[in-house]
Enzyme design. Structure first.
Site, PDB file in Angstrom:
ATOM      1  N   ARG A  20       3.072  -6.232  51.094  1.00  0.00           N
ATOM      2  CA  ARG A  20       2.649  -7.402  51.875  1.00  0.00           C
ATOM      3  C   ARG A  20       1.849  -8.380  51.010  1.00  0.00           C
ATOM      4  O   ARG A  20       1.936  -9.584  51.170  1.00  0.00           O
ATOM      5  CB  ARG A  20       1.890  -6.933  53.098  1.00  0.00           C
ATOM      6  CG  ARG A  20       2.872  -6.165  53.990  1.00  0.00           C
ATOM      7  CD  ARG A  20       2.300  -5.642  55.249  1.00  0.00           C
ATOM      8  NE  ARG A  20       3.320  -4.921  56.000  1.00  0.00           N
ATOM      9  CZ  ARG A  20       3.173  -4.524  57.238  1.00  0.00           C
ATOM     10  NH1 ARG A  20       2.054  -4.779  57.889  1.00  0.00           N
ATOM     11  NH2 ARG A  20       4.134  -3.868  57.856  1.00  0.00           N
ATOM     12  N   ASP A  53      -4.473 -11.869  70.758  1.00  0.00           N
ATOM     13  CA  ASP A  53      -4.152 -11.138  69.530  1.00  0.00           C
ATOM     14  C   ASP A  53      -4.976 -11.746  68.397  1.00  0.00           C
ATOM     15  O   ASP A  53      -5.439 -12.884  68.511  1.00  0.00           O
ATOM     16  CB  ASP A  53      -2.654 -11.247  69.205  1.00  0.00           C
ATOM     17  CG  ASP A  53      -2.184 -10.131  68.288  1.00  0.00           C
ATOM     18  OD1 ASP A  53      -1.705  -9.106  68.788  1.00  0.00           O
ATOM     19  OD2 ASP A  53      -2.334 -10.273  67.049  1.00  0.00           O
TER      20      ASP A  53
HETATM   21  C1  LIG Z   1       1.870  -2.870  67.248  1.00  0.00           C
HETATM   22  S1  LIG Z   1       1.281  -4.341  68.017  1.00  0.00           S
HETATM   23  C2  LIG Z   1       1.141  -3.802  69.691  1.00  0.00           C
HETATM   24  C3  LIG Z   1       1.736  -4.805  70.642  1.00  0.00           C
HETATM   25  C4  LIG Z   1       1.769  -4.379  72.108  1.00  0.00           C
HETATM   26  N1  LIG Z   1       0.438  -4.141  72.621  1.00  0.00           N
HETATM   27  C5  LIG Z   1       2.637  -3.167  72.324  1.00  0.00           C
HETATM   28  O1  LIG Z   1       2.115  -2.122  72.736  1.00  0.00           O
HETATM   29  O2  LIG Z   1       3.838  -3.256  72.091  1.00  0.00           O
HETATM   30  C6  LIG Z   1      -0.431  -4.344  67.486  1.00  0.00           C
HETATM   31  C7  LIG Z   1      -1.060  -5.732  67.574  1.00  0.00           C
HETATM   32  O3  LIG Z   1      -2.471  -5.587  67.418  1.00  0.00           O
HETATM   33  C8  LIG Z   1      -2.961  -6.738  66.748  1.00  0.00           C
HETATM   34  N2  LIG Z   1      -4.273  -6.439  66.158  1.00  0.00           N
HETATM   35  C9  LIG Z   1      -4.579  -5.694  65.066  1.00  0.00           C
HETATM   36  N3  LIG Z   1      -5.894  -5.665  64.863  1.00  0.00           N
HETATM   37  C10 LIG Z   1      -6.452  -6.421  65.853  1.00  0.00           C
HETATM   38  C11 LIG Z   1      -7.783  -6.787  66.172  1.00  0.00           C
HETATM   39  N4  LIG Z   1      -8.828  -6.368  65.445  1.00  0.00           N
HETATM   40  N5  LIG Z   1      -7.983  -7.577  67.245  1.00  0.00           N
HETATM   41  C12 LIG Z   1      -6.932  -8.012  68.008  1.00  0.00           C
HETATM   42  N6  LIG Z   1      -5.653  -7.693  67.750  1.00  0.00           N
HETATM   43  C13 LIG Z   1      -5.415  -6.912  66.686  1.00  0.00           C
HETATM   44  C14 LIG Z   1      -1.880  -7.038  65.709  1.00  0.00           C
HETATM   45  O4  LIG Z   1      -1.918  -8.391  65.280  1.00  0.00           O
HETATM   46  C15 LIG Z   1      -0.601  -6.682  66.475  1.00  0.00           C
HETATM   47  O5  LIG Z   1      -0.009  -7.829  67.037  1.00  0.00           O
END
Ligand SMILES: C[S@@+](CC[C@H](N)C(=O)[O-])C[C@H]1O[C@@H](n2cnc3c(N)ncnc32)[C@H](O)[C@@H]1O
Length: 265
Positions: free
Chosen positions: A43, A137
């Site tokens: 990345r 997010d």
């Molecule tokens: C794998 S996705 C999950 C999406 C959805 N909730 C699902 O279950 O399909 C994880 C998301 O968490 C977000 N994320 C990671 N760290 C975070 C933080 N500290 N605060 C808010 N969002 C965060 C990432 O940008 C990503 O879009």
């Protein structure tokens, strides 16, 4: 630690790996241990190509000077995988349990590109619920996708046909392999940037989804995040985590109602 790039300047030393993973941890709570070396490297190389920077140390310097690139880098290292109707038993539970006369305030707290929030919205509409969804997010890139609400057709393969026809528009010509969530669904969902680690909740909710993000956090971060979210949950409200996440052992005071589903007394 091995060097994975052939170009000398793109080597990521152990010290640089520790520095970068520390930046990611402090900003997002995401733990990148040494097993994630290749992931971080891949990345990082992507961002270095985009910014036309050929040495890791120059890139690290850029991160401390340039806030936009800092955000891009955090975007790049977050895992955004999601799809419509993922772990849908939580939403089925809600539509089967709750009274559709009572308006619901819902927070989707790591909504990635929006599929989760829209999956909730179409099902609540289908069962005539009144509701509003706040979806957040950490990633600006994901929030842009949420607001566009355009998805490749593979993302909706779990959506029942009747719901698909009713709440999604099929793309034409060059968009023929895409669908767009209809405005009558989108109007129920508001998107905003929110960092689970550092932002303070600005409202209280009847239902909070925080799914498939805490797997990337360590225990201390999970504890802080769950505590903060529980404080913004109304009494009697529901809290959902991903099915492979667990919040057992944390002092949250919630009662388990189904796998990954909890209720505040
Ligand atoms: C794998 S996705 C999950 C999406 C959805 N909730 C699902 O279950 O399909 C994880 C998301 O968490 C977000 N994320 C990671 N760290 C975070 C933080 N500290 N605060 C808010 N969002 C965060 C990432 O940008 C990503 O879009």
């Amino acid at each position: 630690m091995a060097v994975v790039s052939s170009e000398k300047t793109k080597e990521l030393t152990r010290a640089q790996f520790i520095k970068l993973s520390g930046i990611v941890y402090r900003e997002s709570g995401i733990v990148l241990n040494e097993k994630k070396y290749n992931l971080l490297m891949a990345r990082l190389v992507r961002r270095m190509r985009k910014t036309k920077i050929s040495s890791v140390s120059d890139y690290i310097r850029l991160l401390s000077d340039n806030n936009d690139e800092f955000n891009e880098f955090i975007d790049e290292v977050t895992t955004n995988h999601t799809f419509f109707f993922r772990e849908n038993q939580h939403i089925e539970f809600l539509v089967n349990t709750l009274d559709n006369n009572k308006p619901l305030k819902i927070w989707c707290a790591a909504s990635s590109s929006g599929e989760e929030a829209f999956s909730i919205a179409v099902q609540l509409l289908e069962y005539s619920f009144k509701f509003s969804i706040f979806a957040s997010d950490i990633s600006d890139t994901m929030l842009k996708k949420c607001r566009k609400a355009v998805y490749p057709v593979q993302r909706v393969k779990n959506v029942p046909r009747s719901i698909l026809y009713k709440y999604f528009q099929k793309g034409k010509n060059r968009w023929k392999n895409y669908v767009r969530v209809k405005p009558e669904v989108r109007q129920h969902v508001q998107f905003a940037k929110y960092n689970l680690l550092s932002d303070k909740p600005f409202d209280t909710y009847d239902i909070i989804f925080c799914r498939n993000v805490m797997i990337y956090f360590d225990l201390r971060t999970r504890k802080n995040v769950v505590n903060a979210l529980c404080r913004s949950l109304n009494p009697g409200g529901y809290f959902f985590t991903g099915l492979s996440e667990n919040i057992h052992g944390l002092e949250h005071g919630l009662k388990t109602v189904l796998p990954g589903g909890y209720r505040k007394p």
